[in-house]
Design an enzyme around this catalytic site. Structure first.
Site, PDB file in Angstrom:
ATOM      1  N   GLU A   1      92.936  88.560 -11.812  1.00 24.20           N
ATOM      2  CA  GLU A   1      92.829  88.534 -10.350  1.00 24.20           C
ATOM      3  C   GLU A   1      94.134  88.083  -9.741  1.00 24.20           C
ATOM      4  O   GLU A   1      94.753  87.127 -10.220  1.00 24.20           O
ATOM      5  CB  GLU A   1      91.743  87.548  -9.856  1.00 24.20           C
ATOM      6  CG  GLU A   1      90.359  88.060  -9.956  1.00 24.20           C
ATOM      7  CD  GLU A   1      89.319  87.078  -9.397  1.00 24.20           C
ATOM      8  OE1 GLU A   1      89.642  86.277  -8.495  1.00 24.20           O
ATOM      9  OE2 GLU A   1      88.192  87.118  -9.893  1.00 24.20           O
TER      10      GLU A   1
ATOM     11  N   GLU B   1      86.730  81.939 -13.747  1.00 25.91           N
ATOM     12  CA  GLU B   1      87.085  80.685 -13.084  1.00 25.91           C
ATOM     13  C   GLU B   1      86.053  79.578 -13.288  1.00 25.91           C
ATOM     14  O   GLU B   1      85.420  79.108 -12.326  1.00 25.91           O
ATOM     15  CB  GLU B   1      87.323  80.922 -11.579  1.00 25.91           C
ATOM     16  CG  GLU B   1      88.400  81.956 -11.322  1.00 25.91           C
ATOM     17  CD  GLU B   1      88.906  81.997  -9.886  1.00 25.91           C
ATOM     18  OE1 GLU B   1      88.374  81.281  -9.026  1.00 25.91           O
ATOM     19  OE2 GLU B   1      89.861  82.758  -9.632  1.00 25.91           O
TER      20      GLU B   1
END
Ligand code: FCB
Length: 446
Positions: free
Chosen positions: A353, A169
């Site tokens: 995720e 991220e």
């Protein structure tokens, strides 16, 4: 509704769970580890909702064997963890700390003994504090330091790790860390955010080329994706959604895939990029094998004149059910992976995720934890994976976030994301119903 079972997912499908170093390890001073920017940030009063830190977290550093036994019991095919740069290269560059690498080698070997594929993320936001003092991600040299650290990890573990991910991220590191001040290092400056973003991308490219010569397993990156939907069909809301999409979903993956920065936004912020940024685009666009997808939610946005450089306002989405912190929108996962495959031609996708939060009071009752919202959340998102695969979108794996309840960044311990409950007083682990659900999807014979 689609049936979600092992047959529907496929025998080759990699089902796993994910964690990250600072969120679970604790042992912040063990075996030569130096502080990271999250150690510093968490100890600044007011930055973490409950005043906590990752000092102890799940004490995974000392309980690794127990946690690997838990993974084996879960029957997962793969485990995604991250490596703490400040354990391996405590000062960020220079001396490699073999004791830091020893820990990850013990972890990797323990996983392999149980037949679990080790998937390593090289950066999940815990930059060595020593580098921060020299400018951190605002300094171009940090990109090379990251490639050198990555090479040191690969020199030890390159023959055993099944999947390498450079960054987790990067949007969060760059924009939550430098534009919005919500994450370490807590800055609020768009030019700094764009500089950080650029150096993260550069470091990704440099690390991929360093790893490519050392390892044979697939390489990739794990950005977060959040489909941006307009709040109305008005042209200005549709345009706002396009800007939000460029900012959140395209800023990292497009340069990484050789498409450069989204042109639409350059007119608003291009002059804030580091000088000569375009000359790095080739270095950034090293071929990768896999795109990791972190998916939690969508955003619904409207045009918001004068509200900052992006002029986008997020509206509270809908009447759809929510977890403790977000709207539940499984269809967005399909939207993201279809786009990666059809628009960008990505040939291998792994959901790195996806998971659901409950509040801190989620409790152990009669030796178990009833978490029906999380079970439904995982099932509904896996349904979208089944649909994607039926449509020919190459989704090869899915990692639930997270194995354990853990330190949820600026939210501290106020949110629980684990499929296994952690009592932070006693460190006792208790599988929740969602763990039993994942376990029911294990391959026959595991
Ligand atoms: C993601 C992060 C992960 C965790 C989950 C809930 O944004 O990558 O570390 O915090 O959200």
């Amino acid at each position: 509704m689609k049936v979600v079972d092992r047959a529907a997912l496929g025998q080759q499908f990699q089902l796993g769970v994910a964690t990250s170093s600072y969120q679970i390890e604790g042992a912040v001073q063990a075996d030569g580890r130096a502080p990271s920017i999250w150690d510093t940030f968490a100890h600044v009063p007011g930055k973490i909702r409950d005043g906590s830190s990752g000092d102890v977290a799940c004490d995974h550093y000392h309980r690794m064997a127990e946690d690997v036994a838990l993974l084996a019991w879960l029957g997962v095919d793969a485990y995604r963890f991250s490596i703490a740069w400040p354990r391996v290269v405590p000062q960020g560059r220079g001396q490699v700390n073999q004791r830091g690498l020893d820990f990850y080698e013990r972890l990797v070997d323990a996983l392999l003994e149980r037949g679990i594929a080790p998937c390593a993320t090289l950066y999940h936001w815990d930059l060595p504090e020593a580098l921060e003092r020299g400018g951190g991600w605002l300094s171009r040299d940090t990109a090379q330091a990251f490639a050198d650290y990555s090479a040191a990890v690969a020199a030890r573990l390159g023959d055993r790790v099944a999947l390498w991910l450079t960054h987790n991220e990067p949007w969060c590191q760059a924009f939550l860390g430098y534009e919005l001040g919500y994450f370490a290092p807590g800055k609020r400056d768009l030019a700094q955010a764009l500089t950080c973003a650029h150096h993260l991308l550069l470091s990704h490219g440099l690390a991929v080329s360093a790893l490519r010569s050392q390892v044979r397993s697939p390489l990739g990156i794990a950005p977060n994706f959040m489909p941006a939907h307009p709040a109305s069909s008005a042209a200005e809301d549709v345009a706002a959604a396009a800007r939000q999409d460029a900012y959140f979903n395209r800023w990292f993956i497009e340069p990484a895939l050789g498409l450069g920065y989204p042109a639409e936004l350059l007119s608003r912020c291009g002059e804030l990029l580091p000088h000569g940024a375009e000359r790095d685009l080739e270095l950034i666009a090293q071929p990768i094998d896999v795109v990791g997808v972190n998916y939690y939610e969508r955003s619904v946005v409207r045009h918001a004149a004068g509200s900052g450089w992006l002029e986008v306002g997020r509206v509270r989405e809908s009447e759809l059910p929510r977890t403790a912190d977000r709207e539940i929108y499984p269809a967005g996962l399909l939207e993201v992976v279809e786009r990666l495959h059809r628009q960008y031609g990505v040939k291998r996708i792994v959901i790195t995720e996806n998971g659901a939060a409950s509040t801190a009071d989620e409790a152990v009752v009669d030796g178990g934890v009833r978490d029906p919202v999380r079970v439904a959340f995982l099932r509904e998102h896996l349904e979208q994976v089944v649909i994607a695969r039926q449509r020919g979108v190459p989704v090869e794996g899915f990692f639930a976030w997270s194995l354990l309840d853990n330190f949820e960044w600026a939210e501290g311990y106020t949110l629980r994301y684990g499929v296994v409950h952690v009592d932070f007083e006693t460190q006792r682990r208790t599988p929740k119903d969602s763990a039993l659900f994942l376990r029911s999807l294990r391959r026959p014979g595991r």
